[in-house]
Design an enzyme around this catalytic site. Sequence first.
Site, PDB file in Angstrom:
ATOM      1  N   GLY A  10       0.814  -1.225   0.000  1.00  0.00           N
ATOM      2  CA  GLY A  10       0.000   0.000   0.000  1.00  0.00           C
ATOM      3  C   GLY A  10       0.837   1.259   0.000  1.00  0.00           C
ATOM      4  N   LEU A  86      -0.277  -2.089   4.713  1.00  0.00           N
ATOM      5  CA  LEU A  86      -1.217  -0.971   4.555  1.00  0.00           C
ATOM      6  C   LEU A  86      -2.103  -1.147   3.322  1.00  0.00           C
ATOM      7  CD1 LEU A  86       1.193   2.031   5.282  1.00  0.00           C
ATOM      8  CD2 LEU A  86       0.069   0.488   6.871  1.00  0.00           C
ATOM      9  N   SER A 135      -8.792  -1.038  11.676  1.00  0.00           N
ATOM     10  CA  SER A 135      -9.620   0.160  11.480  1.00  0.00           C
ATOM     11  C   SER A 135     -10.680   0.315  12.559  1.00  0.00           C
ATOM     12  CB  SER A 135     -10.319   0.031  10.126  1.00  0.00           C
ATOM     13  OG  SER A 135     -11.361   0.968  10.023  1.00  0.00           O
ATOM     14  N   GLU A 137     -13.501   1.168  11.882  1.00  0.00           N
ATOM     15  CA  GLU A 137     -14.735   0.615  11.299  1.00  0.00           C
ATOM     16  C   GLU A 137     -15.095  -0.715  11.942  1.00  0.00           C
ATOM     17  OE1 GLU A 137     -17.126   1.229   8.598  1.00  0.00           O
ATOM     18  OE2 GLU A 137     -16.512   3.209   9.238  1.00  0.00           O
ATOM     19  N   TYR A 158     -16.136  -4.507   4.318  1.00  0.00           N
ATOM     20  CA  TYR A 158     -14.794  -4.005   4.636  1.00  0.00           C
ATOM     21  C   TYR A 158     -14.486  -4.235   6.122  1.00  0.00           C
ATOM     22  CZ  TYR A 158     -11.222  -0.515   5.844  1.00  0.00           C
ATOM     23  OH  TYR A 158     -10.110   0.119   6.352  1.00  0.00           O
ATOM     24  N   ASN A 187     -10.289   7.334  11.713  1.00  0.00           N
ATOM     25  CA  ASN A 187     -10.107   8.002  10.412  1.00  0.00           C
ATOM     26  C   ASN A 187      -8.958   9.001  10.471  1.00  0.00           C
ATOM     27  OD1 ASN A 187     -12.876   7.080  10.725  1.00  0.00           O
ATOM     28  ND2 ASN A 187     -13.248   7.992   8.742  1.00  0.00           N
ATOM     29  N   LYS A 201     -13.364  15.044  -0.408  1.00  0.00           N
ATOM     30  CA  LYS A 201     -14.423  15.452  -1.340  1.00  0.00           C
ATOM     31  C   LYS A 201     -14.906  16.861  -0.962  1.00  0.00           C
ATOM     32  CE  LYS A 201     -18.793  13.591  -3.070  1.00  0.00           C
ATOM     33  NZ  LYS A 201     -19.791  12.513  -2.962  1.00  0.00           N
TER      34      LYS A 201
HETATM   35  P1  NAP Z   1      -5.512   4.100   0.458  1.00  0.00           P
HETATM   36  O1  NAP Z   1      -5.015   5.490   0.216  1.00  0.00           O
HETATM   37  O2  NAP Z   1      -6.800   3.684  -0.145  1.00  0.00           O
HETATM   38  O3  NAP Z   1      -4.359   3.106  -0.041  1.00  0.00           O
HETATM   39  C1  NAP Z   1      -4.602   1.732  -0.199  1.00  0.00           C
HETATM   40  C2  NAP Z   1      -3.361   1.117  -0.802  1.00  0.00           C
HETATM   41  O4  NAP Z   1      -3.595  -0.287  -1.004  1.00  0.00           O
HETATM   42  C3  NAP Z   1      -2.970   1.681  -2.183  1.00  0.00           C
HETATM   43  O5  NAP Z   1      -1.574   1.789  -2.245  1.00  0.00           O
HETATM   44  C4  NAP Z   1      -3.462   0.602  -3.126  1.00  0.00           C
HETATM   45  O6  NAP Z   1      -2.761   0.563  -4.357  1.00  0.00           O
HETATM   46  C5  NAP Z   1      -3.140  -0.633  -2.303  1.00  0.00           C
HETATM   47  N1  NAP Z   1      -3.820  -1.815  -2.809  1.00  0.00           N
HETATM   48  C6  NAP Z   1      -5.129  -1.971  -3.098  1.00  0.00           C
HETATM   49  N2  NAP Z   1      -5.362  -3.209  -3.574  1.00  0.00           N
HETATM   50  C7  NAP Z   1      -4.156  -3.853  -3.598  1.00  0.00           C
HETATM   51  C8  NAP Z   1      -3.734  -5.132  -4.002  1.00  0.00           C
HETATM   52  N3  NAP Z   1      -4.594  -6.035  -4.482  1.00  0.00           N
HETATM   53  N4  NAP Z   1      -2.428  -5.456  -3.886  1.00  0.00           N
HETATM   54  C9  NAP Z   1      -1.533  -4.553  -3.404  1.00  0.00           C
HETATM   55  N5  NAP Z   1      -1.878  -3.306  -3.006  1.00  0.00           N
HETATM   56  C10 NAP Z   1      -3.172  -2.959  -3.104  1.00  0.00           C
HETATM   57  O7  NAP Z   1      -5.602   3.786   2.013  1.00  0.00           O
HETATM   58  P2  NAP Z   1      -4.984   4.583   3.258  1.00  0.00           P
HETATM   59  O8  NAP Z   1      -5.958   5.613   3.684  1.00  0.00           O
HETATM   60  O9  NAP Z   1      -3.592   4.928   2.963  1.00  0.00           O
HETATM   61  O10 NAP Z   1      -5.057   3.437   4.381  1.00  0.00           O
HETATM   62  C11 NAP Z   1      -3.979   2.520   4.556  1.00  0.00           C
HETATM   63  C12 NAP Z   1      -4.496   1.282   5.279  1.00  0.00           C
HETATM   64  O11 NAP Z   1      -5.052   1.655   6.533  1.00  0.00           O
HETATM   65  C13 NAP Z   1      -5.605   0.519   4.557  1.00  0.00           C
HETATM   66  O12 NAP Z   1      -5.433  -0.848   4.862  1.00  0.00           O
HETATM   67  C14 NAP Z   1      -6.878   1.038   5.193  1.00  0.00           C
HETATM   68  O13 NAP Z   1      -7.895   0.073   5.085  1.00  0.00           O
HETATM   69  C15 NAP Z   1      -6.415   1.235   6.616  1.00  0.00           C
HETATM   70  N6  NAP Z   1      -7.075   2.283   7.396  1.00  0.00           N
HETATM   71  C16 NAP Z   1      -7.182   3.542   6.899  1.00  0.00           C
HETATM   72  C17 NAP Z   1      -7.747   4.533   7.690  1.00  0.00           C
HETATM   73  C18 NAP Z   1      -7.885   5.958   7.207  1.00  0.00           C
HETATM   74  O14 NAP Z   1      -8.673   6.704   7.794  1.00  0.00           O
HETATM   75  N7  NAP Z   1      -7.128   6.378   6.211  1.00  0.00           N
HETATM   76  C19 NAP Z   1      -8.213   4.222   8.985  1.00  0.00           C
HETATM   77  C20 NAP Z   1      -8.077   2.927   9.447  1.00  0.00           C
HETATM   78  C21 NAP Z   1      -7.479   1.959   8.654  1.00  0.00           C
HETATM   79  P3  NAP Z   1      -3.243   1.422  -5.650  1.00  0.00           P
HETATM   80  O15 NAP Z   1      -2.574   2.765  -5.488  1.00  0.00           O
HETATM   81  O16 NAP Z   1      -2.724   0.626  -6.781  1.00  0.00           O
HETATM   82  O17 NAP Z   1      -4.739   1.512  -5.595  1.00  0.00           O
HETATM   83  O1  G4F Z   2     -14.831   9.321   4.323  1.00  0.00           O
HETATM   84  P1  G4F Z   2     -15.569   8.036   4.416  1.00  0.00           P
HETATM   85  O2  G4F Z   2     -15.812   7.292   3.163  1.00  0.00           O
HETATM   86  O3  G4F Z   2     -14.800   7.165   5.495  1.00  0.00           O
HETATM   87  P2  G4F Z   2     -15.215   5.881   6.359  1.00  0.00           P
HETATM   88  O4  G4F Z   2     -16.354   5.164   5.756  1.00  0.00           O
HETATM   89  O5  G4F Z   2     -15.352   6.329   7.772  1.00  0.00           O
HETATM   90  O6  G4F Z   2     -13.937   4.951   6.174  1.00  0.00           O
HETATM   91  C1  G4F Z   2     -12.615   5.478   6.271  1.00  0.00           C
HETATM   92  O7  G4F Z   2     -12.192   5.435   7.607  1.00  0.00           O
HETATM   93  C2  G4F Z   2     -12.081   4.097   8.152  1.00  0.00           C
HETATM   94  C3  G4F Z   2     -11.645   4.244   9.619  1.00  0.00           C
HETATM   95  O8  G4F Z   2     -12.776   4.333  10.434  1.00  0.00           O
HETATM   96  C4  G4F Z   2     -11.064   3.331   7.326  1.00  0.00           C
HETATM   97  F1  G4F Z   2     -10.894   2.084   7.842  1.00  0.00           F
HETATM   98  C5  G4F Z   2     -11.536   3.234   5.887  1.00  0.00           C
HETATM   99  O9  G4F Z   2     -10.525   2.589   5.111  1.00  0.00           O
HETATM  100  C6  G4F Z   2     -11.711   4.664   5.341  1.00  0.00           C
HETATM  101  O10 G4F Z   2     -10.437   5.273   5.295  1.00  0.00           O
HETATM  102  O11 G4F Z   2     -16.988   8.282   5.086  1.00  0.00           O
HETATM  103  C7  G4F Z   2     -17.111   8.926   6.339  1.00  0.00           C
HETATM  104  C8  G4F Z   2     -18.579   9.212   6.609  1.00  0.00           C
HETATM  105  C9  G4F Z   2     -19.482   7.998   6.442  1.00  0.00           C
HETATM  106  O12 G4F Z   2     -20.409   7.976   7.509  1.00  0.00           O
HETATM  107  C10 G4F Z   2     -20.239   8.285   5.149  1.00  0.00           C
HETATM  108  O13 G4F Z   2     -21.550   7.723   5.091  1.00  0.00           O
HETATM  109  O14 G4F Z   2     -19.028  10.185   5.670  1.00  0.00           O
HETATM  110  C11 G4F Z   2     -20.292   9.802   5.196  1.00  0.00           C
HETATM  111  N1  G4F Z   2     -20.497  10.417   3.881  1.00  0.00           N
HETATM  112  C12 G4F Z   2     -21.464  11.318   3.591  1.00  0.00           C
HETATM  113  N2  G4F Z   2     -21.414  11.662   2.313  1.00  0.00           N
HETATM  114  C13 G4F Z   2     -19.797  10.192   2.770  1.00  0.00           C
HETATM  115  C14 G4F Z   2     -20.377  10.983   1.772  1.00  0.00           C
HETATM  116  N3  G4F Z   2     -18.730   9.396   2.523  1.00  0.00           N
HETATM  117  C15 G4F Z   2     -18.210   9.397   1.271  1.00  0.00           C
HETATM  118  N4  G4F Z   2     -17.118   8.638   1.014  1.00  0.00           N
HETATM  119  N5  G4F Z   2     -18.763  10.135   0.248  1.00  0.00           N
HETATM  120  C16 G4F Z   2     -19.847  10.945   0.453  1.00  0.00           C
HETATM  121  O15 G4F Z   2     -20.314  11.618  -0.465  1.00  0.00           O
END
Ligand code: NAP
Ligand code: G4F
Length: 336
Positions: A10, A86, A135, A137, A158, A187, A201
């Site tokens: 990742g 990741l 996460s 989530e 997820y 998040n 967004k």
């Molecule tokens: P992200 O920006 O969506 O990055 C996901 C990464 O996974 C990208 O590099 C993507 O590659 C790679 N990936 C997807 N499918 C793959 C595959 N089949 N094989 C190898 N790599 C693959 O996510 P992030 O926000 O950095 O989050 C990092 C990690 O933390 C994830 O596991 C996410 O679920 C977890 N997490 C995130 C949050 C948050 O709020 N950001 C919170 C809790 C947990 P491409 O660039 O090719 O798509």
């Molecule tokens: O930004 P979101 O899509 O993040 P969400 O679903 O909380 O998930 C993110 O955080 C997780 C950690 O808790 C990670 F594990 C996961 O990989 C990801 O990074 O949505 C946040 C909230 C949700 O309640 C959604 O229903 O925003 C609400 N929302 C409202 N309008 C929207 C929108 N979400 C998205 N993506 N797009 C909308 O237009």
Amino acid sequence: MQAKSALITGITGQDGSYLAELLLGKNYAVHGVVRRASGPNTSRIDHLIGDESLADRFHIHHGDLADANSLRHLIDRTQPDEIYNLGAQSHVRVSFDQPEYTVDVTGTAVIRLLEAIRSAMEHGSKPIRFYQAGSSEMFGSAKPPQNEQTRFEPRSPYACAKVYAHYQVVNYRESYGLFAANGILFNHESPRRGETFVTKKITKAAARIKLGLQEKLTLGNLDARRDWGFAGDYVEAMWRMLQHEEPDDFVIATGESISIRDFLSIVFDHLDLDWERYVDTDPRFYRPAEVDYLLGDATKARDSLGWQPQHDIRSLAKMMVEHDLKHEARLARAGS
Ligand code: NAP
Ligand code: G4F
């Protein structure tokens, strides 16, 4: 002492790019797994790929979390001290449309990695420490505040995949004594956040509305509450988990939770705009099941890892929208 080596899945994502910068700053050799895509997907790490001073310490390899052999070969070739998993299909809404794929890449892939580590170590590799990107989530509908003792009540494919991965990590730790840690991260966002997540967004649309490039923003549920922190702070916590004397599970969060409505208000107020004039909602962006209220209690990480966030939601929102204002203005100038 010889510098450490880390393998990051990742690496092209938001967190992967910040973690790579952090580890390179600590003199690690960093190996990143990039999956084959039909177009370029390295925009967040192009500055590292192009930095000649890093040429002997920063390496990109093709591989895929769906392909166990590619992961085994990568571990053999790179001989990492630490692996940070990741990579994931990380979008909750998308996981309802692609549940099987999400479970494979976000859940089952963890077994592929843990088995590859176990096998490498049985065949004499040096000890490898493993970080799993769990996460908030996973808590789903559990009552806030949530900490390491809170029961998981997942509400999406997820989240179910992440719960599966979490317990496999615990299981490998207990069964085989692997140093495997679960980060349960709430998040976290940044200017590098993927554009379909709600914070990005909003900041992108607000910037474009301010610049006269867009008229409306359409969202889904505005009432959900999230505990939003800065990704740069959170990758520091990942690293600290792997430097800890014992492998363990840690919640990482700011301890403050606000609604999407509140976030809209912070961002649009910063630009002297009234968000209610520009935002509408569409059921298209609702989920079959929603996680209403996430609020993390990171006391354990603060006490055991000495970790605490440097940014709160206000400084984070300002950082994102200021970045997007400059970026969108630059794009508009380039296009005119
Ligand atoms: P992200 O920006 O969506 O990055 C996901 C990464 O996974 C990208 O590099 C993507 O590659 C790679 N990936 C997807 N499918 C793959 C595959 N089949 N094989 C190898 N790599 C693959 O996510 P992030 O926000 O950095 O989050 C990092 C990690 O933390 C994830 O596991 C996410 O679920 C977890 N997490 C995130 C949050 C948050 O709020 N950001 C919170 C809790 C947990 P491409 O660039 O090719 O798509
Ligand atoms: O930004 P979101 O899509 O993040 P969400 O679903 O909380 O998930 C993110 O955080 C997780 C950690 O808790 C990670 F594990 C996961 O990989 C990801 O990074 O949505 C946040 C909230 C949700 O309640 C959604 O229903 O925003 C609400 N929302 C409202 N309008 C929207 C929108 N979400 C998205 N993506 N797009 C909308 O237009």
